[in-house]
Design a protein around this motif. Structure first.
Motif, PDB file in Angstrom:
ATOM      1  N   SER A 350       0.723  -0.972  -0.010  1.00 57.17           N
ATOM      2  CA  SER A 350       0.162   0.218   0.044  1.00 57.17           C
ATOM      3  C   SER A 350       1.087   1.234  -0.056  1.00 57.17           C
ATOM      4  CB  SER A 350      -0.713  -0.218   1.191  1.00 57.17           C
ATOM      5  OG  SER A 350       0.035  -0.378   2.575  1.00 57.17           O
ATOM      6  N   VAL A 351       2.057   1.650   0.838  1.00 60.49           N
ATOM      7  CA  VAL A 351       3.053   1.982   0.578  1.00 60.49           C
ATOM      8  C   VAL A 351       3.671   3.017  -0.829  1.00 60.49           C
ATOM      9  CG1 VAL A 351       4.909   3.443   1.446  1.00 60.49           C
ATOM     10  CG2 VAL A 351       3.742   2.438   2.901  1.00 60.49           C
ATOM     11  N   TRP A 352       4.171   1.642  -1.282  1.00 56.26           N
ATOM     12  CA  TRP A 352       4.611   1.727  -2.555  1.00 56.26           C
ATOM     13  C   TRP A 352       3.020   2.755  -3.804  1.00 56.26           C
ATOM     14  CZ3 TRP A 352       9.576   2.324  -2.895  1.00 56.26           C
ATOM     15  CH2 TRP A 352      10.113   2.200  -2.087  1.00 56.26           C
ATOM     16  N   GLY A 353       2.699   1.624  -3.688  1.00 57.57           N
ATOM     17  CA  GLY A 353       1.322   2.050  -4.510  1.00 57.57           C
ATOM     18  C   GLY A 353       0.709   3.004  -4.223  1.00 57.57           C
ATOM     19  N   ALA A 354       0.937   3.815  -2.859  1.00 55.43           N
ATOM     20  CA  ALA A 354       0.355   4.930  -2.409  1.00 55.43           C
ATOM     21  C   ALA A 354       1.408   6.250  -3.137  1.00 55.43           C
ATOM     22  CB  ALA A 354       0.344   5.455  -1.367  1.00 55.43           C
ATOM     23  N   LEU A 355       2.687   5.913  -3.722  1.00 50.98           N
ATOM     24  CA  LEU A 355       3.975   6.548  -4.214  1.00 50.98           C
ATOM     25  C   LEU A 355       3.726   6.692  -6.093  1.00 50.98           C
ATOM     26  CD1 LEU A 355       6.202   8.144  -4.340  1.00 50.98           C
ATOM     27  CD2 LEU A 355       7.741   5.944  -3.533  1.00 50.98           C
ATOM     28  N   LEU A 356       3.084   5.129  -6.053  1.00 50.75           N
ATOM     29  CA  LEU A 356       3.166   5.278  -7.798  1.00 50.75           C
ATOM     30  C   LEU A 356       2.300   5.898  -7.833  1.00 50.75           C
ATOM     31  CD1 LEU A 356       3.830   3.055 -10.422  1.00 50.75           C
ATOM     32  CD2 LEU A 356       2.170   1.500  -8.720  1.00 50.75           C
ATOM     33  N   SER A 357       1.002   5.848  -7.437  1.00 47.80           N
ATOM     34  CA  SER A 357       0.116   6.984  -7.838  1.00 47.80           C
ATOM     35  C   SER A 357       0.268   8.433  -7.912  1.00 47.80           C
ATOM     36  CB  SER A 357      -1.383   6.721  -7.126  1.00 47.80           C
ATOM     37  OG  SER A 357      -1.570   5.016  -6.918  1.00 47.80           O
ATOM     38  N   ALA A 358       0.687   8.291  -7.133  1.00 53.10           N
ATOM     39  CA  ALA A 358       1.494  10.466  -6.517  1.00 53.10           C
ATOM     40  C   ALA A 358       2.227  10.477  -8.086  1.00 53.10           C
ATOM     41  CB  ALA A 358       1.997  10.064  -5.548  1.00 53.10           C
ATOM     42  N   CYS A 359       2.900   8.848  -8.595  1.00 47.36           N
ATOM     43  CA  CYS A 359       4.084   9.393  -9.316  1.00 47.36           C
ATOM     44  C   CYS A 359       3.442   9.867 -11.043  1.00 47.36           C
ATOM     45  CB  CYS A 359       5.128   8.507  -9.301  1.00 47.36           C
ATOM     46  SG  CYS A 359       6.213   8.145  -8.462  1.00 47.36           S
ATOM     47  N   LYS A 360       1.943   9.256 -11.016  1.00 45.96           N
ATOM     48  CA  LYS A 360       1.675   8.944 -12.114  1.00 45.96           C
ATOM     49  C   LYS A 360       0.967  10.852 -12.661  1.00 45.96           C
ATOM     50  CE  LYS A 360      -2.829   7.094 -14.394  1.00 45.96           C
ATOM     51  NZ  LYS A 360      -3.288   7.909 -14.284  1.00 45.96           N
ATOM     52  N   ALA A 361       0.417  11.276 -10.834  1.00 46.20           N
ATOM     53  CA  ALA A 361      -0.373  12.461 -11.206  1.00 46.20           C
ATOM     54  C   ALA A 361       0.516  13.440 -11.324  1.00 46.20           C
ATOM     55  CB  ALA A 361      -1.330  12.421  -9.892  1.00 46.20           C
ATOM     56  N   LYS A 362       1.205  12.968 -11.264  1.00 48.89           N
ATOM     57  CA  LYS A 362       2.608  14.377 -10.852  1.00 48.89           C
ATOM     58  C   LYS A 362       4.151  14.014 -12.786  1.00 48.89           C
ATOM     59  CE  LYS A 362       1.382  16.939  -7.034  1.00 48.89           C
ATOM     60  NZ  LYS A 362       1.090  17.935  -7.446  1.00 48.89           N
ATOM     61  N   GLY A 363       3.735  12.341 -13.032  1.00 50.25           N
ATOM     62  CA  GLY A 363       4.453  12.648 -13.863  1.00 50.25           C
ATOM     63  C   GLY A 363       5.960  11.948 -13.513  1.00 50.25           C
ATOM     64  N   GLU A 364       6.165  11.466 -12.555  1.00 55.02           N
ATOM     65  CA  GLU A 364       7.123  10.958 -12.614  1.00 55.02           C
ATOM     66  C   GLU A 364       7.845   9.577 -12.608  1.00 55.02           C
ATOM     67  OE1 GLU A 364      11.065  11.773 -11.439  1.00 55.02           O
ATOM     68  OE2 GLU A 364       9.866  14.306 -10.755  1.00 55.02           O
ATOM     69  N   VAL A 365       8.585   9.414 -14.095  1.00 55.92           N
ATOM     70  CA  VAL A 365       8.676   8.369 -14.623  1.00 55.92           C
ATOM     71  C   VAL A 365       9.727   7.782 -13.321  1.00 55.92           C
ATOM     72  CG1 VAL A 365       8.603   6.790 -16.095  1.00 55.92           C
ATOM     73  CG2 VAL A 365       7.720   8.705 -16.558  1.00 55.92           C
ATOM     74  N   GLY A 366      10.603   8.040 -13.726  1.00 54.59           N
ATOM     75  CA  GLY A 366      12.090   7.735 -12.613  1.00 54.59           C
ATOM     76  C   GLY A 366      11.666   6.748 -11.797  1.00 54.59           C
ATOM     77  N   LEU A 367      11.079   7.560 -10.186  1.00 57.78           N
ATOM     78  CA  LEU A 367      10.362   7.094  -9.120  1.00 57.78           C
ATOM     79  C   LEU A 367       9.317   6.590  -9.406  1.00 57.78           C
ATOM     80  CD1 LEU A 367      10.399  10.426  -6.467  1.00 57.78           C
ATOM     81  CD2 LEU A 367      11.371   8.539  -6.975  1.00 57.78           C
ATOM     82  N   ALA A 368       8.486   6.638 -10.579  1.00 54.09           N
ATOM     83  CA  ALA A 368       7.405   4.927 -10.235  1.00 54.09           C
ATOM     84  C   ALA A 368       7.695   3.606 -10.765  1.00 54.09           C
ATOM     85  CB  ALA A 368       6.334   5.526 -11.542  1.00 54.09           C
ATOM     86  N   GLU A 369       8.878   4.075 -11.235  1.00 54.89           N
ATOM     87  CA  GLU A 369       9.860   2.913 -11.845  1.00 54.89           C
ATOM     88  C   GLU A 369      10.604   1.658 -10.580  1.00 54.89           C
ATOM     89  OE1 GLU A 369      11.070   3.878 -17.150  1.00 54.89           O
ATOM     90  OE2 GLU A 369      12.174   4.544 -15.162  1.00 54.89           O
ATOM     91  N   ARG A 370      10.583   2.532  -9.747  1.00 50.18           N
ATOM     92  CA  ARG A 370      11.488   2.099  -9.069  1.00 50.18           C
ATOM     93  C   ARG A 370      10.478   1.247  -8.299  1.00 50.18           C
ATOM     94  NH1 ARG A 370      16.653   6.693  -6.840  1.00 50.18           N
ATOM     95  NH2 ARG A 370      16.750   4.811  -5.093  1.00 50.18           N
ATOM     96  N   ALA A 371       9.855   2.307  -7.901  1.00 51.88           N
ATOM     97  CA  ALA A 371       8.244   1.643  -7.298  1.00 51.88           C
ATOM     98  C   ALA A 371       7.869   0.609  -7.511  1.00 51.88           C
ATOM     99  CB  ALA A 371       7.109   2.685  -6.653  1.00 51.88           C
ATOM    100  N   VAL A 372       7.906   0.285  -8.911  1.00 51.15           N
ATOM    101  CA  VAL A 372       6.742  -0.749  -9.318  1.00 51.15           C
ATOM    102  C   VAL A 372       8.153  -2.486  -8.878  1.00 51.15           C
ATOM    103  CG1 VAL A 372       6.527  -2.224 -11.265  1.00 51.15           C
ATOM    104  CG2 VAL A 372       5.503  -0.073 -11.389  1.00 51.15           C
ATOM    105  N   GLU A 373       9.133  -1.753  -9.336  1.00 57.17           N
ATOM    106  CA  GLU A 373      10.778  -2.465  -9.589  1.00 57.17           C
ATOM    107  C   GLU A 373      10.530  -3.158  -7.246  1.00 57.17           C
ATOM    108  OE1 GLU A 373      14.321  -0.691  -9.317  1.00 57.17           O
ATOM    109  OE2 GLU A 373      14.163  -0.956 -11.688  1.00 57.17           O
TER     110      GLU A 373
END
Length: 466
Positions: A350-373
């Motif tokens: 849930s924590v990584w999911g919250a970070l991933l959703s925020a990355c999508k909203a802000k267009g932050e691809v690099g952090l999103a990829e690390r969250a998915v890892e």
């Protein structure tokens, strides 16, 4: 202890009547001492046996009551009922079934509602709702009291089957069984879970016919109204409560936080502390949620850092998750990522999911990829993670990468979990799952959707002509 010594010096330490006056209060204060005293009684009567069995059944080691029951010569209806409580509290299904067979063979279960209520509770606690319903249905209507009704309704609410709980509650009213504080609170919990405001108001009206709205019922009302969208009514109920405990204050704080009334939630928390009511972990989680929804980042961080020193409460995963959500909402994604990496406990999906959703909203691809890892270690969450990442790639114009993610989903046979929604219409609660065709009114629903679609097409045509 002194009373026991007095019985010994008075040569009454084997007198069942005298011991009955000692054992009952002693078992609630010093259970192990009471058990030791009982085992020294040469010929305990049924009352003494049942007293210690009941105490052990509701104690920290419920299974020990079954051993006492097995060695007791007194197996009356109360003894069986307390043994069933022990089985329910320890989820000992096999032993519970054995007891069920015995009371069925000896005929005790026929008209004893207390016994049958504990049978229902046993099967509910062990996750055997069908068996619990069978026992309930076989109970004659004339002996069904609000205890057995509460046991079966609670079972359905516990399993998330709130619509069935509502149907049972309606049947209970038809049979003329009165509503007590336990049934009312369980029904209010069900209403809060599915947002059934009309049903919740009905329960509230039934309470006005004689059930006192104490802190237990009042807290359930506050929670129900808040979760059903009536925060003003929740505040009114809260203000009218004669007594409030920590759970009442927590329900109000969480309700205000849910409705984005962060400043009101923090003022409520301040009032609670002024009354010297000590917050619990859920209270602090509610305040942190209010800070997150209200953009009060510094206040939230300050409260989080003082949890151990000021309140002696060790932060748990939901508290950490709330801080991550708060930082993400404020756009401080790198800070949120660093916070997650520094957590002393393993971050949940849930924590990584919250970070991933925020990355999508802000267009932050690099952090999103690390969250998915990081989410790769949680197989049950990969459907949402892949979907979020593919949508993010599409949003930033990397359609080739988006296609690649969807191909991975196909090759690994990852399917997105279907969404679910609940709606109340005319007091009836309906649940819809994406792709589901089992709703009894599906044909009519499709007709209405077709009409709405036709109207939207006509509106679009008019706008294009203009």
């Amino acid at each position: 202890m002194a009373a026991h010594a007095l019985l010994i010096t008075s040569d009454l330490h084997q007198n069942n009547y005298a011991l009955s006056k000692l054992l009952a209060p002693l078992s609630s204060l010093h259970l192990n001492y009471a058990t030791s005293l009982f085992l020294r009684i040469q010929n305990p009567n049924a009352f003494l046996s049942n007293t210690i069995i009941r105490a052990r059944a509701n104690g920290p080691d419920p299974r020990s009551a079954l051993s006492l029951f097995a060695h007791s010569p007194h197996h009356d209806a109360h003894a069986f009922a307390f043994a069933l409580i022990a089985c329910a509290n320890s989820t000992s299904l096999w032993e519970g079934r054995q007891l069920h067979s015995q009371v069925t063979r000896n005929g005790m279960a026929c008209g004893d509602c207390f016994l049958r209520s504990n049978l229902v509770r046993l099967y509910v606690q062990c996750g055997r709702l069908a068996d619990a319903r069978l026992v309930f249905d076989e109970t004659p209507g004339c002996v069904r009291d609000n205890v057995i009704w509460h046991a079966i309704i609670h079972g359905y609410v516990r399993e998330g089957r709130c619509t069935d709980a509502f149907a049972l509650f309606n049947d209970m009213q038809i049979e003329g069984v009165g509503v007590d504080r336990f049934v009312a609170t369980t029904m209010l919990t069900a209403c809060a879970h599915v947002g059934a405001l009309r049903q919740g108001r009905w329960v509230h009206e039934l309470l006005s016919s004689g059930v006192e709205v104490d802190d237990y019922v009042g807290t359930a009302l506050v929670d129900m109204y808040a979760k059903c969208g009536c925060i003003e009514r929740a505040v009114k109920v809260f203000d009218e409560m004669p007594e409030k405990n920590v759970h009442s204050w927590t329900a109000m704080i969480v309700g205000l936080a849910m409705h984005g009334m962060a400043a009101h939630a923090l003022r409520c928390f301040d009032k609670m502390q002024a009354l010297r009511i000590r917050p619990d972990p859920v209270t602090l989680l509610g305040v942190l949620t209010a800070c997150s929804h209200g953009g009060m980042v510094e206040e939230g961080l300050s409260l989080f850092s003082s949890m151990v020193n000021k309140y002696n409460i060790e932060p748990e995963h939901p508290h950490y998750g709330c801080i991550v959500d708060m930082l993400c909402r404020a756009g401080r994604l790198n800070e949120a990522f660093d916070f997650v990496k520094a957590m002393p406990i393993r971050p949940r999906a849930s924590v990584w999911g919250a970070l991933l959703s925020a990355c999508k909203a802000k267009g932050e691809v690099g952090l999103a990829e690390r969250a998915v890892e990081e989410l790769a270690g949680f197989e049950q969450c990969m459907d949402g993670a892949y979907t979020e990442l593919a949508n993010l790639y599409a949003c930033v114009g990397r359609r080739g990468d988006a296609k690649g993610v969807r191909e991975v989903m196909g090759s690994e046979r990852v399917r997105k979990t279907p969404g679910c929604s609940v709606i109340e219409v005319g007091g009836e609660v309906s649940e819809f799952v994406a792709g589901d065709e089992v709703h009894p009114l599906m044909a009519q629903i499709r007709e209405v959707l077709a009409v709405l679609n036709w109207h939207m097409i006509k509106v679009d045509e008019k706008i294009l002509k203009v």
